[in-house]
Design an enzyme around this catalytic site. Structure first.
Site, short mmCIF file in Angstrom:
data_model
loop_
_atom_site.label_atom_id
_atom_site.label_comp_id
_atom_site.label_asym_id
_atom_site.label_seq_id
_atom_site.Cartn_x
_atom_site.Cartn_y
_atom_site.Cartn_z
N ARG A 274 62.85 39.88 0.56
CA ARG A 274 63.29 39.25 -0.69
C ARG A 274 64.79 38.99 -0.59
NH1 ARG A 274 63.49 41.74 -6.86
NH2 ARG A 274 65.62 42.27 -6.28
N TYR B 171 71.61 40.12 -11.26
CA TYR B 171 70.41 40.92 -11.01
C TYR B 171 70.10 40.93 -9.51
CZ TYR B 171 65.72 42.13 -9.96
OH TYR B 171 64.66 42.73 -9.35
N ASP C 35 63.34 36.54 -6.68
CA ASP C 35 63.01 36.99 -8.03
C ASP C 35 63.99 36.36 -9.02
OD1 ASP C 35 62.31 38.38 -10.32
OD2 ASP C 35 62.43 40.38 -9.41
N HIS D 279 63.76 36.94 -12.22
CA HIS D 279 63.86 37.99 -13.23
C HIS D 279 63.86 37.46 -14.67
CE1 HIS D 279 64.78 42.24 -14.29
NE2 HIS D 279 64.16 42.43 -13.16
N GLU E 256 59.36 34.68 -8.08
CA GLU E 256 58.84 35.73 -8.97
C GLU E 256 59.46 35.63 -10.36
OE1 GLU E 256 59.50 39.58 -7.28
OE2 GLU E 256 59.55 40.56 -9.23
N GLU F 275 54.99 42.21 -13.32
CA GLU F 275 55.42 43.61 -13.19
C GLU F 275 55.57 44.29 -14.55
OE1 GLU F 275 59.09 42.90 -10.96
OE2 GLU F 275 60.24 43.46 -12.72
N ARG G 215 51.50 40.91 -10.06
CA ARG G 215 52.38 42.01 -9.64
C ARG G 215 52.18 43.33 -10.39
NH1 ARG G 215 56.30 42.27 -6.85
NH2 ARG G 215 57.89 43.05 -8.26
N GLU H 36 55.53 45.25 -2.56
CA GLU H 36 56.98 45.46 -2.58
C GLU H 36 57.29 46.89 -2.13
OE1 GLU H 36 58.74 45.10 -6.46
OE2 GLU H 36 60.77 45.00 -5.68
N TRP I 196 67.18 40.20 -19.57
CA TRP I 196 67.73 40.81 -18.36
C TRP I 196 66.72 40.66 -17.24
CZ3 TRP I 196 66.16 44.99 -15.24
CH2 TRP I 196 67.03 45.22 -14.14
C1 GCO Z 1 61.45 44.02 -8.84
C2 GCO Z 1 61.83 44.30 -10.23
C3 GCO Z 1 62.79 45.42 -10.44
C4 GCO Z 1 62.87 45.75 -11.93
C5 GCO Z 1 62.88 47.21 -12.15
C6 GCO Z 1 62.86 47.52 -13.64
O1 GCO Z 1 61.03 42.92 -8.59
O2 GCO Z 1 61.51 44.93 -8.02
O3 GCO Z 1 62.18 43.12 -10.90
O4 GCO Z 1 64.04 45.18 -9.89
O5 GCO Z 1 63.95 45.15 -12.53
O6 GCO Z 1 61.82 47.78 -11.48
O7 GCO Z 1 62.48 48.83 -13.88
MG MG Z 2 60.82 41.65 -10.20
#
Ligand code: GCO
Ligand code: MG
Length: 403
Positions: A148, A160, A211, A213, A237, A263, A284, A340, A403
């Site tokens: 990644r 991030y 990602d 995010h 992602e 996630e 995910r 991951e 975030w």
């Molecule tokens: C990822 C996630 C993490 C999250 C974290 C939040 O893709 O691994 O986005 O970075 O931000 O797990 O608890």
């Molecule tokens: Mg993520």
């Protein structure tokens, strides 16, 4: 009948907070389940201790499905991250016990191995494109087949996915949330530049992931997907927040870049439309936040019918117990995509001795009976809980953002 005689929650902070459920049975076998919900750990700990554990004592540990239904349907209040993480912890601990009772590694109970190992991706990141690519080369040397990529955004003080400590990314960094600043306009051109440089340095025989995010609108995500296409990303992602599942239609209509999401999902209901309309390529949601093995199996089967593969979340806030269980699932699940893998610190690994191992870009869950992860409770007790929350994000004009 394998009677449940006791259960307790262990909260420990060997570098970061983890919540673990331990269930004990009359025969002496015990099982472990992860219940960690980053930044909201004690809510799940209380849900388990105050509301779930009293219901478990005296039940038959073998009746995993009945206990799952009891906790989901029986509680009346369904779904949500706190509830589903608590149910997941019970479910995984019971699967651990059943597999130990059978004297088999958990993947055998699920249907046996479908592959020889589980392809994982690591996190390469840096303040600049050059630093991120340098890290990616390092991951390549460690044997990773998938990486990644995240880089800092010029003009933004922090981004991030960019960490100080390169192997252990830990966003929950303060008792009260750190404030980040975000600009989509500044970010959007950076990811394609990063991928271009990475392809130049690494070539094409490696999977590259990214990602976003949850920070884009569907049309911005479509733009980014298109701009990344020449570099053939493995996935993009969390392009947009996915409460609005239909929004993915718009992204899908404009780009062939594969999409991954989920996630923060808790049940199949969060992803039903995304999966049934084939709006995503990878789901995910992982064991701890998705109601455990029993529920994730249903999500995976629905996904299989719709050409969606698994790509489980595996950041450091998912404990080694979750990772161990996920790897058994990954080794079995027919529609496996990728897993991951963010490494845990040596302190965490010492608290949670485990059978899984990394080799040549893959993880293997090991052959220990159960899911193969245990807890050293005496060591865990040396690391008391420390409040820590995830950051928040504001736009440059101060507006609170995702975030
Ligand atoms: C990822 C996630 C993490 C999250 C974290 C939040 O893709 O691994 O986005 O970075 O931000 O797990 O608890
Ligand atoms: Mg993520």
């Amino acid at each position: 009948m394998l009677k449940i005689t006791g259960a307790r929650v262990v909260v420990t902070c060997p570098g970061r907070n983890f919540v673990t459920l331990k269930i004990e049975t009359a025969g002496g076998l015990h099982g472990l389940g992860d219940a960690t919900l980053n930044g909201r750990e004690l809510a799940v700990a209380s849900y388990l201790t105050d509301h779930v554990i009293p219901n478990l004592i005296g039940r038959d540990a073998h009746r995993i499905e009945d206990i799952w239904q009891f906790l989901y349907r029986g509680a009346y209040w369904r779904r949500g991250p706190v509830t589903m993480s608590a149910i997941a912890a019970v479910d995984v601990a019971l699967w651990d016990i059943k597999a130990k009772a059978a004297g088999m590694p958990l993947y055998q109970l699920l249907g046996g191995a479908s592959r020889t190992g589980v392809m994982v991706y690591g996190h390469a990141n840096g303040e600049t494109v050059e630093q991120a690519v340098e890290q990616a080369l390092r991951y390549r040397e460690m044997g990773y087949k998938a990486i990644r990529l995240q880089a800092g955004v010029p003009g933004l003080p922090s981004t991030y996915g960019v960490s100080k400590d390169k192997l252990f990314y830990e966003p929950a960094d303060a008792a009260l949330p750190t404030e980040n600043v975000w600009s989509t306009a500044k970010y959007l051109p950076t990811a394609p530049r990063l991928f271009e440089a990475a392809r130049e340095a690494l070539g094409w025989d490696v999977h590259l992931l990214h990602d976003a995010h949850h920070r884009l609108t569907p049309i911005e995500a479509a733009r980014l997907g298109r701009d990344l296409e020449p570099y053939r990303p493995f996935w993009l992602e969390d392009a947009t927040p996915a409460e609005n599942q239909a929004a993915f239609r718009q992204i899908r209509a404009h780009t062939t870049t594969p999409l991954a999401v989920g996630e923060v999902f808790n049940t199949v209901w969060d992803a039903k439309q995304l999966i049934e309309e084939q709006l995503i390529d990878y789901i995910r949601t992982t064991i701890v936040h998705g109601g455990g093995i029993s529920h994730l199996r249903r999500i995976a089967h629905l996904a299989e019918l719709n050409n969606v593969k698994t790509g489980f979340h595996g950041a450091t806030d998912l404990s080694p117990v979750c990772m161990g269980a996920a790897l058994h699932f990954d080794l079995w699940v027919p529609n496996f995509g990728i897993q991951e893998y963010m490494r845990h610190t040596p302190e965490t690994d010492a608290v949670f001795p485990h059978a899984y191992r990394f080799e040549a870009g893959e993880l293997h869950p090991g052959e220990a009976a159960g899911h193969g992860v245990d807890i050293d409770e005496a060591l865990a007790a040396k690391y008391p809980y420390r409040p820590a929350q995830l950051p928040v994000n504001r736009l440059e004009d101060g507006t609170l953002f995702n975030w």
